[in-house]
Design a protein around this motif. Structure first.
Motif, short mmCIF file in Angstrom:
data_model
loop_
_atom_site.label_atom_id
_atom_site.label_comp_id
_atom_site.label_asym_id
_atom_site.label_seq_id
_atom_site.Cartn_x
_atom_site.Cartn_y
_atom_site.Cartn_z
N ALA B 19 -4.10 4.58 4.70
CA ALA B 19 -3.33 5.58 5.46
C ALA B 19 -4.06 6.92 5.47
N THR B 61 3.10 -4.66 -2.01
CA THR B 61 4.39 -4.01 -1.75
C THR B 61 5.51 -4.94 -2.21
N PHE B 84 5.63 -3.56 5.94
CA PHE B 84 4.98 -2.28 6.29
C PHE B 84 5.39 -1.83 7.70
N SER B 87 8.87 -0.43 7.35
CA SER B 87 9.03 0.75 6.49
C SER B 87 8.35 1.98 7.08
N ALA B 89 5.03 2.27 7.55
CA ALA B 89 3.68 2.45 7.02
C ALA B 89 2.62 2.48 8.13
#
Lengths: 405, 380
Positions: B19, B61, B84, B87, B89
């Protein structure tokens, strides 16, 4: 050919035709014919045109499970290292390859394989294995999954290129030139059979429903194995006439039917009895299935591009909106009160869209949906008690919805 | 810190901070980032569009949101990807490309479109009949279609000359990775299973030309050192990927070095160069045509066992570890023939079932330990 002078019940005729089909297939090698093992929605017209006898490992695996013989085959495949997590049709068939006999009898070993992945990617892996294990050529027809409403032109180009390539492979394998004249005839017969097949099951829209939809899982054998020859046309004309007569007479499978159900997915072949009983006890009838609709394949017989489009169009090869709209259409056209979705351990392609499909379909139509856990051929993945609980809950939801109206 | 350690530390940082890498890249260049789902997709097209391709191979995760879409028998990589997705991400990704790899990956992009409707999800379907002329042309056309869809996002055309350049950059990167794997065999003490994986994984989160510079510097530094004698167990690993990190730590603990891999996330991405052609899209089609030995690419000859034997011979490995990603259909179908081929060649192998989120590592530890003991006995 089956006797056509007296009108027999379609149920009996399909049994006779299947028995004839297996007997003929088992004589194929003696008669000097080639045998192909073929996936269920493959363009078999190419093989029919070359007088190649076609065997469907998926159908055979289903028949083995229906005769309670799947565990024996699963054990063999698993002992070879095939994981319990892969498709049970594949495991049953790979077990059969080693065993050479089964609860549903024998089928001849193939001289070639003909695999079409419009149904799933599993068949590609399964047929690769067969090709190496049996040391026979594999003709692969790759019909790409479509992310668009309409297939793209370059995709159709690719498929037509593969059809041409398959023709060359067939010429090499048989040592004969491709029979274009017979092919053309097969395409026409295939379209006739598919049209009759569709017209027959569409009579299920009538109230009361003139047939038990579960019977279509038996009739299916003919559309799979004989689409493209006269037998399928003969049978589906007979079936359609039989059902149409019932409709004309106002006859229903259950005369005072109370519930109309859509089934989604492959059935539990080893336990069709439970499926049938849980519906019949409630005066419920399965009026439609997304599965049987897959073979309503019609196209312009003078155009391979049209054929390519038809064969890539089954719902497991299409994006979500198609699957969703298709299910809503069936619910509406057949006046369904409830839907049963089979979360089938063997069929990840359908499973992983199922929760969202259930939510969206209920939201759009208001019709309650039950998701039942199981597997098409592996009885270990099925619990009768759990199934009954889910079905009970579905009918309670249907009743609540009726009361609320 | 030695130069080698510095580079390894940087690669490890990149591998663990996707990220941040995306954020940093966007800040520096003002460009857009595109997620690339497993397993085979020519990132070159994204690169040529001036965007950062970002690998989406799951990650560590806990799974709490994904069951809204997925049954328990979905593979752990796609469960993590869905988690992900839901969520947030992936909020920094401007589009996601999903190749149709298996039955699971037929459906995941359809569910992503529902979960994050604001992000374009671009499907790509590569051919099984990849070697015939119609197949090569089709691959090229699929990638051209991706380029068109990316053009709509950036507003800029993807020029053929830019794609030619990107293909060259990727060929150079892939060659550097293969060279690194070779050199690493002489330095198993430094290039541990974990460090080797970091070198691979980091390539998914930074521009390839920059990664090439780091990898080449690492090769140079390693070449300055004396080769070291490795007294542990040299193995070839095969499968989708070698995660989580604790799995690799266990490899080290029980004295293993990974001397070659046949991982979908590793060498399978790097080992086949794109051949020359005037049309850059045809180059990508020909690369797919030439590529062999992956469970997710059509192979009626089932060449993977032969290829593993070749890797074992080349690296003088002691055995093979099959890293079986639980619920991965393509890999599970391939296993019995791999087993047969290795047994016929007299190569010992360990079948190790893994999940990206491992709840318990005890069984894996026991099996790695037992296999190490078996390999040690064979040497005596």
């Amino acid at each position: 050919m089956t006797d056509t002078t007296t009108v027999k019940a379609a149920k009996d005729v399909v049994k006779e035709l299947q028995a004839e089909y297996y007997a003929e297939a088992n004589r194929a090698h003696e008669e000097g014919k080639l045998v192909a093992w073929v996936t269920s929605i493959a363009p078999r017209e190419f093989l029919e045109a070359m007088d190649i006898v076609t065997i469907y490992p998926e159908n055979h695996a289903a028949a083995i499970a229906a005769k309670k013989g799947s565990m024996e085959m699963l054990d063999i495949a698993e002992s070879m290292g095939y994981s319990m997590d892969i498709c049970s049709y594949a495991r049953v068939n790979l077990g059969y390859v080693e065993a050479g006999d089964s609860a549903a009898g024998k089928v001849p070993y193939p001289d070639l394989l003909f695999c079409c992945n419009n149904i799933c990617d599993t068949v590609t892996k399964w047929y690769e294995i067969l090709s190496r294990r049996l040391n026979v050529p594999l003709i692969m027809i790759d019909l790409p999954f479509s992310h668009f409403d309409q297939p793209q032109e370059h995709t159709i180009d690719y498929i037509v290129g593969q059809f041409e390539n398959a023709i060359k492979q067939l010429e090499q394998i048989t040592g004969k030139p491709f029979n274009y004249e017979k092919f053309k005839h097969c395409l026409e017969l295939s379209n006739q059979a598919s049209t009759l097949w569709k017209e027959s099951f569409e009579l299920g829209k009538n109230k009361p429903c003139p047939f038990n939809g579960l019977d279509y899982f038996n009739y299916m054998a003919q559309i799979v194995c004989s689409r493209g020859n006269e037998k399928a046309v003969y049978f589906f004309q007979l079936l359609k006439d039989e059902i149409a007569a019932k409709v004309a007479a106002g006859e229903g499978y259950i005369q005072d039917e109370q519930y109309r159900i859509l089934w989604d997915g492959i059935p539990f072949w080893y336990n069709l009895r439970v499926m049938a009983k849980s519906l019949k006890d409630r005066k419920a009838v399965q009026v439609a299935s997304t599965y049987t609709e897959n073979w309503a394949l019609t196209y312009d017989t003078s155009d391979l591009r049209s054929m390519a489009k038809a064969y890539m169009g089954n719902f497991t090869n299409r994006e979500f909106e198609f699957r969703f709209n298709n299910m809503c259409r069936i619910i509406s056209e057949y006046s369904c009160d409830g839907v049963i979705l089979h979360s089938n351990r063997s069929c990840k392609n359908q499973d992983f869209a199922m929760y969202e499909l259930a939510r969206q379909v209920t939201k759009a139509t208001g019709v309650p949906v039950a998701i039942v856990d199981g597997d098409q051929d592996d009885p270990r993945a099925f619990s009768e008690a759990q199934y009954e609980t889910r079905i009970q809950a579905l009918f309670e939801m249907i009743d609540q919805r009726r009361e609320a109206k | 810190m030695s130069k080698v350690e510095e580079i390894l530390s940087e690669l490890g940082y990149v591998a663990h901070h996707p990220a941040r890498m995306v954020e940093q890249w966007k800040k520096e260049t003002g460009g857009k980032a595109v997620g690339i789902m497993p397993i085979h997709c020519a990132e070159e097209v994204v690169h040529a569009a001036g965007m950062l391709p970002v690998g989406m191979w799951g990650g560590q995760t806990s799974i709490s949101l994904a069951p809204e879409y997925l049954q328990s028998f979905c593979c752990s990589i796609m469960k993590a990807v869905m988690e992900f997705t839901m969520s947030g991400a992936y909020k920094n990704l401007d589009a996601i490309i999903c190749p149709e790899t298996c039955d699971t990956l037929r459906v995941i992009p359809l569910m992503m479109r529902k979960a994050i409707p604001q992000t374009p999800i671009i499907g790509v379907v590569l051919p099984d009949n990849r070697k015939i002329d119609a197949g090569i042309k089709y691959t090229a056309a699929e990638y051209r279609s991706i380029a068109k869809q990316l053009e709509q996002i950036t507003g800029n055309p993807v020029k053929d000359e830019d794609l030619q350049n990107s293909v060259e950059i990727y060929n150079e990167h892939h060659a550097a990775m293969m060279e690194f794997f070779k050199v690493a065999v002489d330095h198993c003490d430094i290039i541990t299973p974990y460090n080797r994986h970091m070198a691979i994984k980091s390539s998914y989160f930074m521009p390839k030309e920059k990664h090439t510079v780091l990898v080449k510097a690492l090769i140079d530094e390693l070449n300055k050192l004396q080769p070291t004698q490795f007294n542990g167990h040299k193995v070839v690993v095969t499968g989708i990927m070698s995660e989580p990190d604790e799995l690799l730590e266990m490899f080290e603990k029980y004295g293993y070095a990974i001397v070659a891999d046949d991982l979908a996330q590793g060498s399978r991405q790097f080992r086949t160069p794109a051949p020359a052609d005037d049309d850059p899209y045809i180059r990508l089609g020909k690369r797919l045509a030439n590529f062999e030995g992956c469970s997710c690419v059509y192979d009626p000859e089932k060449l993977r066992g032969k290829l593993l034997k070749q890797l074992v011979d080349e690296t003088q490995a002691d055995g093979v570890v099959v890293l079986m990603m639980k619920f991965c259909d393509p890999e599970e179908y391939d296993y019995p023939f791999i087993k047969q081929d290795l047994e016929e060649a007299g190569i010992p192998h360990l079948y190790l079932e893994i999940e990206q989120q491992m709840e318990s590592s005890e069984q894996v530890q026991t099996r790695l330990q037992a296999f190490a003991e078996m390999l040690a006995e064979r040497k005596n």
